[in-house]
Scaffold this motif. Sequence first.
Motif, PDB file in Angstrom:
ATOM      1  N   THR A  71     -13.936  35.140  40.835  1.00  0.00           N
ATOM      2  CA  THR A  71     -14.840  35.147  39.680  1.00  0.00           C
ATOM      3  C   THR A  71     -16.049  34.224  39.802  1.00  0.00           C
ATOM      4  N   HIS A  72     -16.236  33.551  40.941  1.00  0.00           N
ATOM      5  CA  HIS A  72     -17.244  32.482  41.023  1.00  0.00           C
ATOM      6  C   HIS A  72     -16.977  31.413  39.958  1.00  0.00           C
ATOM      7  N   LEU A  73     -15.706  31.158  39.715  1.00  0.00           N
ATOM      8  CA  LEU A  73     -15.249  30.103  38.802  1.00  0.00           C
ATOM      9  C   LEU A  73     -15.746  30.313  37.375  1.00  0.00           C
ATOM     10  N   ASP A  74     -15.827  31.548  36.957  1.00  0.00           N
ATOM     11  CA  ASP A  74     -16.288  31.883  35.607  1.00  0.00           C
ATOM     12  C   ASP A  74     -15.206  32.709  34.909  1.00  0.00           C
ATOM     13  N   GLY A  75     -14.735  32.219  33.769  1.00  0.00           N
ATOM     14  CA  GLY A  75     -13.698  32.923  33.021  1.00  0.00           C
ATOM     15  C   GLY A  75     -14.196  34.074  32.187  1.00  0.00           C
ATOM     16  N   HIS A  76     -15.515  34.292  32.134  1.00  0.00           N
ATOM     17  CA  HIS A  76     -16.123  35.428  31.419  1.00  0.00           C
ATOM     18  C   HIS A  76     -15.645  35.515  29.963  1.00  0.00           C
ATOM     19  N   SER A 236     -18.626  71.582  41.366  1.00  0.00           N
ATOM     20  CA  SER A 236     -19.078  72.902  40.921  1.00  0.00           C
ATOM     21  C   SER A 236     -20.584  72.964  40.694  1.00  0.00           C
ATOM     22  N   VAL A 237     -21.266  71.798  40.794  1.00  0.00           N
ATOM     23  CA  VAL A 237     -22.717  71.762  40.587  1.00  0.00           C
ATOM     24  C   VAL A 237     -23.348  70.904  41.679  1.00  0.00           C
ATOM     25  N   PRO A 238     -24.650  71.036  41.933  1.00  0.00           N
ATOM     26  CA  PRO A 238     -25.316  70.230  42.964  1.00  0.00           C
ATOM     27  C   PRO A 238     -25.349  68.746  42.582  1.00  0.00           C
ATOM     28  N   ILE A 239     -25.420  67.908  43.606  1.00  0.00           N
ATOM     29  CA  ILE A 239     -25.559  66.455  43.418  1.00  0.00           C
ATOM     30  C   ILE A 239     -27.026  66.135  43.224  1.00  0.00           C
ATOM     31  N   THR A 240     -27.363  65.525  42.099  1.00  0.00           N
ATOM     32  CA  THR A 240     -28.758  65.228  41.781  1.00  0.00           C
ATOM     33  C   THR A 240     -29.017  63.767  41.460  1.00  0.00           C
ATOM     34  N   THR A 241     -27.967  62.961  41.298  1.00  0.00           N
ATOM     35  CA  THR A 241     -28.126  61.605  40.751  1.00  0.00           C
ATOM     36  C   THR A 241     -27.259  60.617  41.514  1.00  0.00           C
ATOM     37  N   ILE A 242     -27.785  59.428  41.737  1.00  0.00           N
ATOM     38  CA  ILE A 242     -27.033  58.311  42.314  1.00  0.00           C
ATOM     39  C   ILE A 242     -26.895  57.257  41.223  1.00  0.00           C
ATOM     40  N   VAL A 243     -25.682  56.801  40.981  1.00  0.00           N
ATOM     41  CA  VAL A 243     -25.400  55.902  39.859  1.00  0.00           C
ATOM     42  C   VAL A 243     -25.027  54.510  40.370  1.00  0.00           C
ATOM     43  N   ILE A 244     -25.694  53.501  39.831  1.00  0.00           N
ATOM     44  CA  ILE A 244     -25.471  52.099  40.195  1.00  0.00           C
ATOM     45  C   ILE A 244     -24.516  51.464  39.186  1.00  0.00           C
ATOM     46  N   HIS A 245     -23.410  50.936  39.699  1.00  0.00           N
ATOM     47  CA  HIS A 245     -22.384  50.288  38.870  1.00  0.00           C
ATOM     48  C   HIS A 245     -22.196  48.835  39.289  1.00  0.00           C
ATOM     49  N   VAL A 246     -21.569  48.057  38.429  1.00  0.00           N
ATOM     50  CA  VAL A 246     -21.058  46.730  38.766  1.00  0.00           C
ATOM     51  C   VAL A 246     -19.560  46.748  38.495  1.00  0.00           C
ATOM     52  N   THR A 247     -18.770  46.205  39.409  1.00  0.00           N
ATOM     53  CA  THR A 247     -17.323  46.402  39.377  1.00  0.00           C
ATOM     54  C   THR A 247     -16.601  45.713  38.222  1.00  0.00           C
ATOM     55  N   VAL A 307     -21.343  41.794  35.231  1.00  0.00           N
ATOM     56  CA  VAL A 307     -22.632  42.138  34.633  1.00  0.00           C
ATOM     57  C   VAL A 307     -23.404  40.900  34.194  1.00  0.00           C
ATOM     58  N   HIS A 308     -22.726  39.915  33.628  1.00  0.00           N
ATOM     59  CA  HIS A 308     -23.416  38.765  33.048  1.00  0.00           C
ATOM     60  C   HIS A 308     -23.515  37.576  33.998  1.00  0.00           C
ATOM     61  N   ASP A 309     -23.267  37.794  35.290  1.00  0.00           N
ATOM     62  CA  ASP A 309     -23.311  36.699  36.240  1.00  0.00           C
ATOM     63  C   ASP A 309     -24.180  37.102  37.426  1.00  0.00           C
ATOM     64  N   ALA A 310     -25.424  36.640  37.436  1.00  0.00           N
ATOM     65  CA  ALA A 310     -26.388  37.043  38.452  1.00  0.00           C
ATOM     66  C   ALA A 310     -26.088  36.485  39.834  1.00  0.00           C
ATOM     67  N   THR A 311     -25.172  35.535  39.950  1.00  0.00           N
ATOM     68  CA  THR A 311     -24.900  34.937  41.256  1.00  0.00           C
ATOM     69  C   THR A 311     -24.293  35.942  42.233  1.00  0.00           C
ATOM     70  N   TRP A 312     -23.732  37.033  41.733  1.00  0.00           N
ATOM     71  CA  TRP A 312     -23.135  38.036  42.615  1.00  0.00           C
ATOM     72  C   TRP A 312     -24.194  38.928  43.271  1.00  0.00           C
ATOM     73  N   PHE A 313     -25.385  39.022  42.694  1.00  0.00           N
ATOM     74  CA  PHE A 313     -26.382  39.989  43.167  1.00  0.00           C
ATOM     75  C   PHE A 313     -27.243  39.349  44.262  1.00  0.00           C
ATOM     76  N   THR A 314     -26.718  39.349  45.465  1.00  0.00           N
ATOM     77  CA  THR A 314     -27.365  38.687  46.588  1.00  0.00           C
ATOM     78  C   THR A 314     -28.363  39.617  47.278  1.00  0.00           C
ATOM     79  N   ASN A 315     -29.236  39.008  48.080  1.00  0.00           N
ATOM     80  CA  ASN A 315     -30.146  39.814  48.884  1.00  0.00           C
ATOM     81  C   ASN A 315     -29.384  40.739  49.826  1.00  0.00           C
ATOM     82  N   SER A 316     -28.286  40.246  50.393  1.00  0.00           N
ATOM     83  CA  SER A 316     -27.487  41.077  51.296  1.00  0.00           C
ATOM     84  C   SER A 316     -26.954  42.306  50.574  1.00  0.00           C
ATOM     85  N   MET A 317     -26.491  42.114  49.336  1.00  0.00           N
ATOM     86  CA  MET A 317     -25.986  43.247  48.567  1.00  0.00           C
ATOM     87  C   MET A 317     -27.105  44.230  48.252  1.00  0.00           C
TER      88      MET A 317
END
Length: 464
Positions: A71-76, A236-247, A307-317
């Motif tokens: 959790t990066h030491l965060d109890g959320h 059953s339908v074409p793929i048209t969209t890529i969806v960005i999630h956070v785990t 979602v509420h912890d920006a430390t996870w969103f690294t340049n590598s990611m």
Amino acid sequence: MGKIARVPVSRFSALLAAAAAGALALSSLPSNAAQPTQPGRPVDLSTAFSNASTKYDVPREVLVGIGYAETHLDGHNGEPSQAGGYGLMHLVSNNKNRTLSDAAKLTGLPVEKLAKDAASNIEGAAAVLDSYADASGLRGAARKDAGRWYESVAKYSHSADGPTARLYTDEVFRIIGAGVRFAGVTVAPKRVTPQLGSYAKVAPLGTQAASSAQAVDYPGAIWNPACSCNYDVGRSVPITTIVIHVTQGQYAGTISWFKDPQAKTSAHYVVRSDDGQVTQMVAEKDKAWHALSANPYSIGIEHEGYVHDATWFTNSMYRASAALTRNIADRRGIPKDRDHIKGHVELPNQTHTDPGPHWNWDYYMQLVNGGNPAPLPDPPTWNFSTWSENVNVRKGPHLRDDKVTVLPGPTRVQVLCQIQGDTVTAEGTTNNWWSKLRDQGGYVSNIYIAHPDAKLPGIDICTS
């Protein structure tokens, strides 16, 4: 490493007040508004880890390594992960993993306290690990050797299979080797030789057979399939969209969850925060269960973190994910624009908010379209810990949320500087980083302080 500069409390308080109130021209609460009661002293995480380590004879670096990996030491604020895990040590309550209830039995502490009180959560995790060590016969002086705890840490993960358990445990031991200096908790880098035990015969993920390599749609991915009960074969339908999630959880834990029959959810890909490693779990030709009514026409990419912890969103990611998205779009003729690359929250009939306000869409889309923008600056890791006068704080780092409350002084203010929001100018210095305050005794959550640059004199700074 940065040095610590200590200044008078009054100067520190004045700067916070200027940044949170004066510099942003924020309105104060009405005079008749109910004021919060005096908060209790926030948990000293460093002491909590030390106490739990001593009480249960678990190496402190093992406890911190698990907490940071999870959790990066965060109890959320006591909110559960998608797998039903609580607190900064991710004590879990689901049909396969019952570390939360096990901790309650071992410590005598109520489940509610274990889930929401940081010190209790750490103690509960230590008690569970202690029970695993006892069951494995780890005794006496051997317990001081962090490397001997490999199998107990792997068991703590309750992973779906051996390779995923190794993925989890290897990350914990990588963190132990690198050291931690975060949220007031310090563990020096330590060279540890993990004793793999039964896991020595388990091949790490990434050393896949040719048949597995052929299964992936994206050449850079590791194939680790989700449970077939968590997705539909074919479309059953074409793929048209890529969806960005956070785990809303940790990388290995998310992979394990998608392999669990009770999850009833999955994604095509999962991307790791630290280095951008990509795991594919559902073939693109098949329909992963990640976005309700959008499932038939979309491909889902999960990103490790919260979602509420920006430390996870690294340049590598960002860069690894963008390369994946670009590859999918080029292969499938999907336009590389925001009409076709969307966040989970932007799809119809959704209840989720990911990827959230800290996902940098401008930067990401530049990368997707083959640009090479300058890497994002790492978030400042300033940590304020002081007794001060009344401190004005906001309920969010964005100007549209202009409510201000007050922490009555003197109070100890501990913050994590990890939120990228609106630009703040104070005393001639400008930036857009905010500090998120830890839950102040349970009565105020999700509150923030805006502050000037670290170079400005008069701030008590601890950088890592």
